[in-house]
Structures are given as structure tokens and as C-alpha cells.
Enzyme design. Sequence first.
Site, PDB file in Angstrom:
ATOM      1  N   LYS A  60       0.592   0.240   6.715  1.00  0.00           N
ATOM      2  CA  LYS A  60       1.121  -1.127   6.564  1.00  0.00           C
ATOM      3  C   LYS A  60       1.903  -1.570   7.797  1.00  0.00           C
ATOM      4  O   LYS A  60       1.677  -2.656   8.333  1.00  0.00           O
ATOM      5  CB  LYS A  60       2.088  -1.211   5.359  1.00  0.00           C
ATOM      6  CG  LYS A  60       1.502  -0.881   4.029  1.00  0.00           C
ATOM      7  CD  LYS A  60       2.549  -0.958   2.932  1.00  0.00           C
ATOM      8  CE  LYS A  60       3.699   0.010   3.063  1.00  0.00           C
ATOM      9  NZ  LYS A  60       3.331   1.448   3.011  1.00  0.00           N
ATOM     10  N   SER A  61       2.850  -0.723   8.221  1.00  0.00           N
ATOM     11  CA  SER A  61       3.717  -1.113   9.349  1.00  0.00           C
ATOM     12  C   SER A  61       2.895  -1.271  10.626  1.00  0.00           C
ATOM     13  O   SER A  61       3.092  -2.230  11.377  1.00  0.00           O
ATOM     14  CB  SER A  61       4.801  -0.061   9.583  1.00  0.00           C
ATOM     15  OG  SER A  61       5.597   0.051   8.428  1.00  0.00           O
ATOM     16  N   GLY A 113       0.843  -1.199   0.000  1.00  0.00           N
ATOM     17  CA  GLY A 113       0.000   0.000   0.000  1.00  0.00           C
ATOM     18  C   GLY A 113       0.876   1.246   0.000  1.00  0.00           C
ATOM     19  O   GLY A 113       2.102   1.166   0.150  1.00  0.00           O
ATOM     20  N   LEU A 114       0.221   2.388  -0.141  1.00  0.00           N
ATOM     21  CA  LEU A 114       0.942   3.664  -0.194  1.00  0.00           C
ATOM     22  C   LEU A 114       1.684   3.943   1.115  1.00  0.00           C
ATOM     23  O   LEU A 114       1.330   3.401   2.167  1.00  0.00           O
ATOM     24  CB  LEU A 114      -0.055   4.801  -0.419  1.00  0.00           C
ATOM     25  CG  LEU A 114      -0.757   4.866  -1.779  1.00  0.00           C
ATOM     26  CD1 LEU A 114      -1.887   5.894  -1.730  1.00  0.00           C
ATOM     27  CD2 LEU A 114       0.241   5.212  -2.881  1.00  0.00           C
ATOM     28  N   SER A 115       2.661   4.832   1.053  1.00  0.00           N
ATOM     29  CA  SER A 115       3.316   5.310   2.270  1.00  0.00           C
ATOM     30  C   SER A 115       2.247   6.025   3.109  1.00  0.00           C
ATOM     31  O   SER A 115       1.474   6.831   2.577  1.00  0.00           O
ATOM     32  CB  SER A 115       4.446   6.280   1.891  1.00  0.00           C
ATOM     33  OG  SER A 115       5.075   6.766   3.045  1.00  0.00           O
ATOM     34  N   GLY A 116       2.164   5.690   4.366  1.00  0.00           N
ATOM     35  CA  GLY A 116       1.158   6.321   5.230  1.00  0.00           C
ATOM     36  C   GLY A 116      -0.175   5.580   5.241  1.00  0.00           C
ATOM     37  O   GLY A 116      -1.109   5.985   5.933  1.00  0.00           O
ATOM     38  N   ALA A 117      -0.260   4.471   4.502  1.00  0.00           N
ATOM     39  CA  ALA A 117      -1.521   3.708   4.469  1.00  0.00           C
ATOM     40  C   ALA A 117      -1.727   2.924   5.763  1.00  0.00           C
ATOM     41  O   ALA A 117      -2.837   2.494   6.060  1.00  0.00           O
ATOM     42  CB  ALA A 117      -1.543   2.768   3.263  1.00  0.00           C
ATOM     43  N   SER A 149       5.986  -1.761  -2.083  1.00  0.00           N
ATOM     44  CA  SER A 149       5.993  -2.726  -3.196  1.00  0.00           C
ATOM     45  C   SER A 149       4.984  -2.288  -4.259  1.00  0.00           C
ATOM     46  O   SER A 149       3.970  -2.957  -4.469  1.00  0.00           O
ATOM     47  CB  SER A 149       5.736  -4.148  -2.708  1.00  0.00           C
ATOM     48  OG  SER A 149       4.723  -4.240  -1.741  1.00  0.00           O
TER      49      SER A 149
HETATM   50  S1  ADX Z   1       9.403   0.178  -2.035  1.00  0.00           S
HETATM   51  O1  ADX Z   1       8.724   1.023  -3.036  1.00  0.00           O
HETATM   52  O2  ADX Z   1      10.756  -0.206  -2.476  1.00  0.00           O
HETATM   53  O3  ADX Z   1       8.601  -0.981  -1.629  1.00  0.00           O
HETATM   54  P1  ADX Z   1       9.861   0.674   0.733  1.00  0.00           P
HETATM   55  O4  ADX Z   1       8.621   0.146   1.356  1.00  0.00           O
HETATM   56  O5  ADX Z   1      11.094  -0.159   0.802  1.00  0.00           O
HETATM   57  O6  ADX Z   1       9.555   1.150  -0.761  1.00  0.00           O
HETATM   58  O7  ADX Z   1      10.227   2.065   1.447  1.00  0.00           O
HETATM   59  C1  ADX Z   1       9.232   3.035   1.598  1.00  0.00           C
HETATM   60  C2  ADX Z   1       9.606   4.053   2.685  1.00  0.00           C
HETATM   61  O8  ADX Z   1      10.730   4.795   2.273  1.00  0.00           O
HETATM   62  C3  ADX Z   1       8.478   5.051   2.853  1.00  0.00           C
HETATM   63  O9  ADX Z   1       7.620   4.687   3.913  1.00  0.00           O
HETATM   64  C4  ADX Z   1       9.199   6.347   3.148  1.00  0.00           C
HETATM   65  O10 ADX Z   1       9.409   6.453   4.534  1.00  0.00           O
HETATM   66  C5  ADX Z   1      10.557   6.185   2.526  1.00  0.00           C
HETATM   67  N1  ADX Z   1      10.759   6.889   1.227  1.00  0.00           N
HETATM   68  C6  ADX Z   1      11.798   7.712   0.974  1.00  0.00           C
HETATM   69  N2  ADX Z   1      11.764   8.140  -0.304  1.00  0.00           N
HETATM   70  C7  ADX Z   1      10.668   7.585  -0.879  1.00  0.00           C
HETATM   71  C8  ADX Z   1      10.101   7.646  -2.201  1.00  0.00           C
HETATM   72  N3  ADX Z   1      10.650   8.365  -3.180  1.00  0.00           N
HETATM   73  N4  ADX Z   1       8.961   6.942  -2.451  1.00  0.00           N
HETATM   74  C9  ADX Z   1       8.401   6.219  -1.476  1.00  0.00           C
HETATM   75  N5  ADX Z   1       8.888   6.108  -0.211  1.00  0.00           N
HETATM   76  C10 ADX Z   1      10.023   6.786   0.093  1.00  0.00           C
END
Ligand code: ADX
Length: 221
Positions: free
Chosen positions: A52-53, A46-50, A120
Site C-alpha cells: 500500500k505505502s 490491504g494487508l500489511s506487506g501488500a 483499514s
Molecule cells: S489499521 O488496522 O489501524 O488500519 P494501520 O495501517 O494504522 O493499521 O497500521 C498498520 C501498521 O502497523 C503495519 O504496517 C505494521 O507495521 C504495524 N503493526 C503493528 N502491530 C500490528 C498489528 N497487530 N496488526 C497490524 N499491523 C500492525
Amino acid sequence: MNSFTFSEFDKSPPTQRELRWHHSSVTRSDRERQNAHSGLIVWFTGLSGAGKSTLASRVEEVIFHGGYRTYLLDGDNVRYGLCSDLGFSEADRKENIRRIGETSKLFMDAGIIVLTAFISPFLADRELVRALVQPGDFIEVYCNAALHVCESRDPKGLYKKARRGEITEFTGVSSPYEAPLKPEVEVFTGQESLDVCVTAVIDHLDLCGKLTKKTALGAKV
Ligand code: ADX
């Protein structure tokens, strides 16, 4: 002189590298029998801030205290070590997920329930991980929260930075997120409470026979 660089050599098929798989006398089934449960990958996307963690961590607590062996691989944490050489380009994210997939497979082979919390963002990368393991061993949990909700939460202030152009290729802003088409579980982490989402995941694991011991939420072993 050998003209191979290490990485070219490393990408050769195993037969050309004089490698042979070593079969351990202790098998996954032996470990699972000792643990009294199966190994499994529960993959949160899911999106960052969704959330997941937060969700993965709470699900882990419930399962762990129900007597299961668990391990949580979290996006930010893994990028401190195993994936500290990777950024956020499409190629680096692909490699990030490939490494996590292989790592998860090892944990599963150890008989552990591994939970992963990575954006992901690419469907094909998640499907590659699914294909690494047997059907049923990969449970995809889609943490579905609208971009505006994630952006209003902005727990790390990253969306603001991305909108100002201080972070490039930020998922949802300047890099795509491809939602799962048929996730095993979909939870609406932008609208529903943490407890509702935790119950949905635990119920699914219970229903498909992955939880055979009693957990804090009452799922039985
Ligand atoms: S993934 O896209 O390769 O799966 P992953 O889950 O490891 O990303 O890391 C995401 C975390 O990295 C986010 O929660 C955020 O804190 C940090 N982050 C830093 N730069 C980015 C970016 N450009 N896009 C998304 N997340 C980022």
C-alpha cells in the site's frame, strides 16, 4: 458541579454542545479553482506487506509532478503522532480509521488530493469514511496480495513475530481482514509490477475525470 467527563460531553450531539458550524467565506470550490483541480480521497487498503505505502507513494509522485496538490497519510507515520495513543484492538483500529477519515476530509476540503495507506481491515469502518464525503470523492483502491505473499515478504519481520505470538491481533494472522466488495480499483500487488499497479490507479482517476492536467504517465488534465 458538572458531572460530565470531557469524553461524555464531547460525544453529545452538536446542538447540546452549543456548537454552530462556521462557514468560511473561502470555499472548497474557491480552493479547487485556485489549484485548478478537485480535492479527492484515494484510499489504499490491504494487508500489511501488500504494498500500500509503496504504491500510494509512487502514485503521489506521479500526480504531484503532474502539477497537483497532494498529501500522503501513511499508517505507520500517523501512528507516531495523531494516533500514537491507539493500539490494534478492533476498537482502536476503528478510532484510527475514523480520525484518518476526518483528517482526509479536511485535506479534501482544502482542495488537496489526499492518498491514504492504512490496512483499514474492517469494511464498516471504510464505508463510514466513504459516507463522510460526496459520492465520487472517495476512491477505494484494494491492494490485493495473498497472505502467503505478504508473509514471505515480511519487510518488518512482523509476521514472524505474530506467528511466534509476540504480537497479538495481527491482521491476517490473529485478526481479520475484510476485503472490499466493490472497490473502485483492485490491483494485484502480490503478482503485478509496481508500474502496472500505478498505471491502473492513474488510469482510473483519469477516466473518472479527476485528473485534468498532464501527468508523467500521460493522463491529461
Ligand atoms: S489499521 O488496522 O489501524 O488500519 P494501520 O495501517 O494504522 O493499521 O497500521 C498498520 C501498521 O502497523 C503495519 O504496517 C505494521 O507495521 C504495524 N503493526 C503493528 N502491530 C500490528 C498489528 N497487530 N496488526 C497490524 N499491523 C500492525
